[in-house]
Design a protein around this motif. Structure first.
Motif, short mmCIF file in Angstrom:
data_model
loop_
_atom_site.label_atom_id
_atom_site.label_comp_id
_atom_site.label_asym_id
_atom_site.label_seq_id
_atom_site.Cartn_x
_atom_site.Cartn_y
_atom_site.Cartn_z
N VAL A 148 0.83 -1.21 0.00
CA VAL A 148 0.00 0.00 0.00
C VAL A 148 0.87 1.26 0.00
CG1 VAL A 148 -1.68 1.34 1.34
CG2 VAL A 148 -1.97 -1.13 1.09
N LEU A 149 1.88 1.29 0.85
CA LEU A 149 2.75 2.47 0.96
C LEU A 149 3.48 2.75 -0.35
CD1 LEU A 149 4.21 1.84 4.53
CD2 LEU A 149 2.74 3.75 3.87
N LEU A 150 3.99 1.71 -1.00
CA LEU A 150 4.71 1.88 -2.26
C LEU A 150 3.78 2.35 -3.37
CD1 LEU A 150 6.99 -1.25 -1.98
CD2 LEU A 150 7.81 1.09 -2.15
N THR A 151 2.56 1.85 -3.34
CA THR A 151 1.57 2.27 -4.34
C THR A 151 1.21 3.74 -4.15
OG1 THR A 151 0.65 0.03 -4.33
CG2 THR A 151 -0.69 1.75 -5.34
N VAL A 152 1.02 4.15 -2.90
CA VAL A 152 0.71 5.55 -2.61
C VAL A 152 1.86 6.45 -3.05
CG1 VAL A 152 0.33 7.23 -0.74
CG2 VAL A 152 -0.86 5.04 -0.71
N GLY A 153 3.10 5.98 -2.85
CA GLY A 153 4.28 6.75 -3.27
C GLY A 153 4.29 6.99 -4.77
N ALA A 154 3.95 5.96 -5.55
CA ALA A 154 3.91 6.10 -7.01
C ALA A 154 2.80 7.06 -7.44
CB ALA A 154 3.69 4.73 -7.66
N VAL A 155 1.64 6.97 -6.77
CA VAL A 155 0.51 7.87 -7.08
C VAL A 155 0.88 9.31 -6.76
CG1 VAL A 155 -1.85 8.50 -6.43
CG2 VAL A 155 -1.26 6.10 -6.78
N LEU A 156 1.59 9.49 -5.65
CA LEU A 156 2.01 10.82 -5.23
C LEU A 156 2.92 11.48 -6.28
CD1 LEU A 156 1.97 12.85 -2.83
CD2 LEU A 156 4.07 11.76 -2.03
N LEU A 157 3.79 10.67 -6.87
CA LEU A 157 4.66 11.19 -7.93
C LEU A 157 3.85 11.61 -9.15
CD1 LEU A 157 7.74 8.79 -7.92
CD2 LEU A 157 7.74 11.20 -7.36
N GLY A 158 2.77 10.88 -9.40
CA GLY A 158 1.95 11.17 -10.58
C GLY A 158 1.11 12.43 -10.44
N ILE A 159 0.87 12.87 -9.20
CA ILE A 159 0.05 14.07 -8.98
C ILE A 159 0.72 15.31 -9.57
CG2 ILE A 159 -0.88 15.62 -7.21
CD1 ILE A 159 -1.28 13.10 -5.45
N ARG A 160 2.05 15.41 -9.36
CA ARG A 160 2.78 16.54 -9.95
C ARG A 160 3.80 15.99 -10.94
NH1 ARG A 160 5.83 21.12 -6.92
NH2 ARG A 160 6.66 21.29 -9.00
N SER A 161 3.30 15.42 -12.01
CA SER A 161 4.17 14.69 -12.94
C SER A 161 5.07 15.58 -13.78
CB SER A 161 3.31 13.81 -13.87
OG SER A 161 2.39 14.61 -14.57
N ASN A 162 4.78 16.85 -13.91
CA ASN A 162 5.58 17.70 -14.78
C ASN A 162 6.64 18.52 -14.04
OD1 ASN A 162 4.52 17.01 -17.26
ND2 ASN A 162 2.79 18.41 -17.06
N ALA A 313 7.62 10.63 -1.30
CA ALA A 313 7.52 9.31 -1.93
C ALA A 313 8.63 8.40 -1.43
CB ALA A 313 7.58 9.45 -3.45
N LEU A 314 9.83 8.97 -1.27
CA LEU A 314 10.98 8.20 -0.77
C LEU A 314 10.73 7.76 0.67
CD1 LEU A 314 13.83 7.11 -1.12
CD2 LEU A 314 14.72 9.35 -0.46
N PHE A 315 10.16 8.66 1.48
CA PHE A 315 9.84 8.34 2.87
C PHE A 315 8.84 7.18 2.94
CE2 PHE A 315 6.78 8.97 6.37
CZ PHE A 315 7.62 8.70 7.45
N LEU A 316 7.80 7.26 2.09
CA LEU A 316 6.79 6.18 2.06
C LEU A 316 7.41 4.86 1.62
CD1 LEU A 316 3.76 8.10 0.49
CD2 LEU A 316 3.95 7.29 2.84
N SER A 317 8.34 4.94 0.65
CA SER A 317 9.02 3.73 0.17
C SER A 317 9.84 3.10 1.29
CB SER A 317 9.94 4.07 -1.01
OG SER A 317 9.18 4.55 -2.10
N LEU A 318 10.63 3.93 1.99
CA LEU A 318 11.45 3.42 3.09
C LEU A 318 10.59 2.84 4.21
CD1 LEU A 318 14.14 6.25 3.24
CD2 LEU A 318 14.48 3.90 2.46
#
Length: 351
Positions: A148-162, A313-318
């Motif tokens: 769940v945490l890793l998935t949220v991290g990926a979604v978080l990156l997609g929110i500000r993708s540019n 995202a890195l924090f959520l991954s760790l």
């Protein structure tokens, strides 16, 4: 997974060596690929080809192991151990790996290393789900939390993708690169459990030689797949022209190409070694746990921007990694505590 003739201590040593080889590949591979693109390279199929093009290097340890078998078994030593069944399975997985290489290379050409690496961390989540369905791996609450945490991290990156779009890359190309990298993570999350399933269904002893043979066939099939792409895209003809226009010079262009192939081969050999000594989920964890190292190296060498979104995202991954390892630690401790009780019960019954 059982390892006939392989002691626990030897398995741990092999696991450590595999993890070190994997570390070289997962940290160095993305950086070398990005260096190729940053300094003027643009051939996506060539970049894909390089990820498995170092497969002939596997012949060195295979030749050494064959020499050892000849010395101990004499003329009875088999030249190869792979059965036709395993060959076909390895070849099919290899073709899927070739497709995965293309997806990752496409994404890597449009994204900074720090972003693509964070996206690939989601591969652990895909591996956990894949392992659950393919090899019936039991998921603990801690493993599910990590997913769940890793998935949220990926979604978080997609929110500000540019926010960290490289120069010369359009918004559309960036979004496509983002999706391609995520697809690559998903596909590899299926490939790893399939490799483990091949070991489980092999119907023969899984030795270091067989593991290397499987890896060689997989890499050969992936390279063949990418070679077709290179031929269609006329990459072979374009290489000499691209080398002359490379920012670091023609000689260093070929150095980058050769080193990239060698480093990526470390990644694949390390991966199958970790699966052999542990599990596909453990290999996924190792890929993800090396993320911070890749992140730091990308910021140092390519001066990449490390935004707040990436930091979170890195924090959520760790957090996900810690959750997974804590779960594994508790499970191991539980099994150790059960073992003496089981032995006492067996002893009492026998008396």
């Amino acid at each position: 997974m059982e390892h006939p003739g392989l002691s626990t201590s030897m398995r741990r040593i092999l696991l450590l060596i595999s993890c070190l080889i994997l570390a070289v590949g997962i940290c160095g591979g993305p950086l070398m690929m990005r260096l190729y693109y940053v300094e003027g390279g643009s051939r996506i199929w060539l970049s894909s080809w390089l990820q498995t093009g170092g497969w002939p290097l596997t012949l060195i340890p295979l030749a050494t192991l064959y020499y050892y078998r000849r010395k101990t078994e004499g003329s009875n030593a088999k030249f190869y151990l792979m059965t036709p069944r395993i060959f076909i399975a390895s070849f099919v997985i290899g073709v899927a790996t070739g497709l995965d290489d293309f997806l990752y290379s496409w994404g890597g050409s449009k994204l900074p290393v720090s972003t693509s690496s964070l996206l690939l961390a989601a591969q652990l989540a895909f591996t956990a789900v894949g392992a659950f369905f393919i090899v019936k791996l039991k998921l603990s609450p801690f493993s599910i939390n990590a997913v769940v945490l890793l998935t949220v991290g990926a979604v978080l990156l997609g929110i500000r993708s540019n926010g960290d779009r490289p120069e010369g890359v359009t918004s559309k190309e960036y979004v496509i690169g983002f999706m391609m990298t995520l697809l690559a993570a998903a596909l590899y999350g299926v490939i790893l459990p399939c490799i483990e399933l091949t070991y489980m269904k092999a119907k023969q002893a899984i030795t270091a030689t067989l593991v290397l043979e499987i890896q060689m066939i997989m890499s050969f099939a992936a390279t063949a797949f990418c070679t077709v792409g290179m031929i269609v895209n006329k990459d072979f003809q374009a290489m000499s022209r691209e080398a002359k226009q490379f920012n670091l010079g023609e000689a260093r262009y070929y150095t980058v190409v050769v080193c990239t192939a060698a480093i990526w081969e470390c990644f694949f050999v390390g991966i199958i070694g970790v699966i052999y000594c542990s599990s596909s989920l453990m290999s996924g964890v190792m890929i993800a746990v090396l993320l911070p190292v890749t992140e730091v190296l990308a910021v140092i060498f390519f001066k990449e921007n490390f935004s707040g979104e990436k930091g979170l995202a890195l924090f959520l991954s760790l957090w996900g990694f810690v959750s997974y390892f804590y779960g594994e630690f508790r499970q191991t401790k539980k099994e150790k505590n059960k073992s003496p009780e089981a032995e006492m019960t067996t002893h009492t019954e026998s008396v």
